[in-house]
Design a protein around this motif. Structure first.
Motif, short mmCIF file in Angstrom:
data_model
loop_
_atom_site.label_atom_id
_atom_site.label_comp_id
_atom_site.label_asym_id
_atom_site.label_seq_id
_atom_site.Cartn_x
_atom_site.Cartn_y
_atom_site.Cartn_z
N LYS A 1 -2.42 1.92 -1.82
CA LYS A 1 -2.84 0.49 -3.11
C LYS A 1 -1.74 -0.56 -2.31
CE LYS A 1 -2.49 0.53 -7.47
NZ LYS A 1 -4.36 0.87 -8.63
N PRO A 2 -3.06 -1.27 -2.47
CA PRO A 2 -2.20 -2.44 -1.40
C PRO A 2 -1.37 -3.26 -2.81
CG PRO A 2 -4.60 -2.50 -0.98
CD PRO A 2 -4.60 -1.43 -1.57
N ALA A 3 -1.69 -3.29 -4.28
CA ALA A 3 -1.08 -4.47 -5.23
C ALA A 3 -1.35 -3.08 -6.46
CB ALA A 3 -1.79 -4.88 -5.66
N GLN A 4 0.13 -2.49 -6.22
CA GLN A 4 0.05 -1.25 -7.49
C GLN A 4 0.83 -2.41 -9.11
OE1 GLN A 4 0.04 1.89 -8.30
NE2 GLN A 4 0.20 0.85 -10.77
N THR A 5 0.63 -2.83 -10.48
CA THR A 5 1.17 -3.46 -11.49
C THR A 5 1.22 -2.39 -12.53
OG1 THR A 5 -0.38 -3.67 -12.51
CG2 THR A 5 -0.25 -5.21 -10.61
N THR B 1 -0.91 10.80 3.16
CA THR B 1 -0.02 9.80 3.39
C THR B 1 -0.20 9.07 2.42
OG1 THR B 1 0.37 10.26 5.81
CG2 THR B 1 0.81 7.81 5.28
N ALA B 2 1.30 8.17 1.26
CA ALA B 2 0.70 7.58 0.46
C ALA B 2 1.11 6.21 0.54
CB ALA B 2 0.83 8.21 -0.93
N VAL B 3 0.23 5.11 0.73
CA VAL B 3 0.73 4.03 0.45
C VAL B 3 0.82 2.72 -0.31
CG1 VAL B 3 1.11 1.60 2.29
CG2 VAL B 3 1.33 4.34 3.57
N GLU B 4 1.94 2.15 0.15
CA GLU B 4 1.96 0.92 -1.56
C GLU B 4 2.50 -0.50 -0.51
OE1 GLU B 4 4.61 0.65 -5.17
OE2 GLU B 4 3.18 2.11 -6.23
N LEU B 5 1.95 -1.78 -0.59
CA LEU B 5 2.37 -2.76 -0.23
C LEU B 5 3.14 -3.43 -0.90
CD1 LEU B 5 -0.71 -4.12 1.78
CD2 LEU B 5 0.53 -1.89 2.36
N ALA B 6 2.47 -3.32 -2.40
CA ALA B 6 3.01 -4.25 -3.15
C ALA B 6 3.66 -4.10 -4.27
CB ALA B 6 2.96 -6.05 -3.04
N ARG B 7 4.89 -3.34 -5.03
CA ARG B 7 5.06 -3.00 -7.20
C ARG B 7 5.19 -4.62 -7.36
NH1 ARG B 7 7.72 1.96 -8.58
NH2 ARG B 7 5.84 2.54 -7.25
N TYR B 8 4.38 -4.51 -8.94
CA TYR B 8 4.75 -5.54 -9.56
C TYR B 8 5.27 -4.79 -11.22
CZ TYR B 8 2.84 -7.92 -5.88
OH TYR B 8 2.31 -8.61 -4.95
N PRO B 9 6.37 -5.74 -11.71
CA PRO B 9 6.39 -4.96 -13.21
C PRO B 9 5.78 -4.90 -13.96
CG PRO B 9 8.01 -6.44 -13.20
CD PRO B 9 7.35 -6.32 -11.90
N ASP B 10 4.78 -5.99 -14.18
CA ASP B 10 4.41 -6.33 -15.47
C ASP B 10 2.72 -5.68 -15.61
OD1 ASP B 10 6.11 -7.95 -16.90
OD2 ASP B 10 5.15 -9.93 -16.37
N PRO B 11 2.02 -4.70 -16.41
CA PRO B 11 1.47 -3.90 -16.21
C PRO B 11 -0.41 -5.09 -16.29
CG PRO B 11 1.71 -4.16 -18.40
CD PRO B 11 2.68 -5.19 -17.81
N LEU B 12 -0.35 -6.29 -15.38
CA LEU B 12 -1.57 -7.83 -15.14
C LEU B 12 -1.83 -7.39 -14.02
CD1 LEU B 12 1.39 -9.90 -16.64
CD2 LEU B 12 -0.42 -8.90 -18.03
N ALA B 13 -2.70 -7.53 -13.78
CA ALA B 13 -3.57 -8.52 -12.20
C ALA B 13 -1.83 -8.71 -11.27
CB ALA B 13 -4.73 -10.06 -13.26
N PRO B 14 -2.86 -8.43 -10.50
CA PRO B 14 -1.83 -8.57 -9.07
C PRO B 14 -1.41 -9.86 -9.14
CG PRO B 14 -3.25 -6.38 -8.55
CD PRO B 14 -3.98 -7.44 -9.72
N GLU B 15 -2.05 -10.54 -8.81
CA GLU B 15 -1.83 -12.39 -9.17
C GLU B 15 -0.90 -12.88 -10.36
OE1 GLU B 15 -4.84 -15.16 -10.01
OE2 GLU B 15 -3.29 -17.27 -9.17
#
Ligand SMILES: Nc1ncnc2c1ncn2[C@@H]1O[C@H](COP(=O)(O)OP(=O)(O)OP(=O)(O)O)[C@@H](O)[C@H]1O
Ligand SMILES: C[C@H](N)[C@H](N)CCCCCC(=O)O
Ligand SMILES: [Mg+2]
Length: 241
Positions: free
Chosen positions: A37-41, A63-77
Motif C-alpha cells: 500500500k504505497p500511500a495509506q491515508t 508480507t504487508a508493506v506500507e510506504l507512507a501514512r497520513y492522518p487525514d482521510p483525504l487524497a495522498p497529495e
C-alpha cells in the motif's frame, strides 16, 4: 513472480477486501504473497491500515508493506501536504514492488481511492506506478446504478495509458441485488471492455479469517487465481454457498 496493481472506481468500493481475497486464494494455493500500500491515508499512529487488514484476512504468511501514512482521510497529495510530510514517489513505489517481486510469487499493489487520485504535487498517480512496473491493473467497481460510467471512465484512462486491464471485480455484491446490479452482471464487462472477474459478497470482510480464506477462491475467476464460475454468491451470504 507477478505484480498486479489494484485500483477502484473510487474509494470505499472494496479494493482492500478484494486484495485480501486475491492474497488468500494465492496463499491457499501455496504461493507466497506480498501486499504493498504505497500511500495509506485516514489512519494515525499505529492504527492498522489496508495492508494490515489484508494480512488479517488472508493470513500472517502475507508480507504487508506500507510506504507512507497520513492522518487525514483525504487524497495522498492533500493529506501529505496538510501533514507537512513528504508525498509518496511513484518511482519508489515501483521499486518497492520490484523488490518484493524478487521474493514473492505475487505482489498486490493497492491504490488509494480511484486510479487518478494524486500522490504528489506533480500529479503522479497509481497509473504512473503501473506504467513503471508494466503491470496489469485490476479494477474494483461498485455493484449498482452509477457503476457503468465510473468503470468505463477508469477503463478508458487505463487504455489511454496503454495499461493492461486485468478485469473488473465487484467489491461488494449485495445479498439482494436490485435491478441495476443484476443488469450490471452483463453490462459491467461491456462498459469495462474486459471480463467480469469476480464478485465479493457484501459482508465478506466481516467473516472470520479462516472462513474468508476458505471461500476467497470462490469469489474470483481462474485468471485471478480463483474458481469463480460466474454465478452470483448464494443468497446465504459469503459464508454459505
Ligand atoms: N465485500 C465487502 N465485505 C465487507 N465489507 C466491505 C466489503 N466491501 C467494502 N466493505 C467495507 O466498506 C469499507 C470500504 O471498503 P474498502 O476498505 O475495501 O474500500 P477501499 O476501496 O479499499 O477504500 P480505500 O480507497 O480507502 O482503500 C470498509 O469498511 C469495508 O469493511
Ligand atoms: C480516505 C480514503 N479511505 C482513501 N484512503 C483515500 C481516498 C481518496 C479519494 C480522493 C477523491 O477521489 O476524492
Ligand atoms: Mg483500501
Amino acid at each position: 513472480m507477478s505484480v498486479l496493481v489494484v485500483t477502484g472506481t473510487g474509494t470505499e468500493v472494496g479494493k482492500t477486501v478484494t486484495v485480501a481475497a486475491l492474497a488468500a486464494a494465492a496463499v491457499v494455493a501455496g504461493r507466497s504473497v506480498a501486499v504493498l500500500k504505497p500511500a495509506q491515508t485516514g489512519v494515525a499512529g499505529d492504527e492498522p491500515g489496508d495492508a494490515a487488514e489484508v494480512r488479517r484476512l488472508a493470513g500472517a504468511e502475507v508480507t504487508a508493506v506500507e510506504l507512507a501514512r497520513y492522518p487525514d482521510p483525504l487524497a495522498p497529495e492533500t493529506a501529505a501536504r496538510r501533514a507537512g510530510l513528504p508525498p509518496v514517489d511513484p518511482g519508489e513505489a515501483a521499486e518497492a514492488a520490484r523488490t518484493l517481486a524478487k521474493e514473492h510469487d505475487l505482489v498486490l499493489v493497492e491504490g488509494a481511492g480511484g486510479l487518478l487520485v494524486r500522490f504528489d504535487g506533480r500529479g503522479a498517480t497509481l497509473a504512473d506506478v503501473a506504467e513503471l512496473l508494466g503491470a496489469p491493473v485490476l479494477v474494483v467497481a461498485a455493484a449498482g446504478l452509477g457503476t457503468l460510467n465510473a468503470t468505463a471512465l477508469t477503463a478508458q484512462a487505463l487504455r489511454s495509458r496503454r495499461l493492461e486491464c486485468a478485469g473488473v471485480v465487484v467489491g461488494s455484491w449485495p445479498r439482494e441485488p436490485d435491478l441495476a446490479a443484476r443488469c450490471n452482471l452483463t453490462d459491467l464487462p461491456v462498459a469495462a471492455g474486459v471480463p467480469l472477474a469476480g464478485l465479493l459478497p457484501a459482508g465478506a470482510g466481516a467473516l472470520p479469517p479462516a472462513v474468508f480464506r476458505a471461500r476467497a477462491a470462490h469469489w474470483l475467476a481462474p485468471e485471478l487465481g480463483g474458481a469463480w464460475a460466474g454465478a452470483e454468491p448464494s443468497a446465504a451470504g459469503p459464508a454459505g454457498r
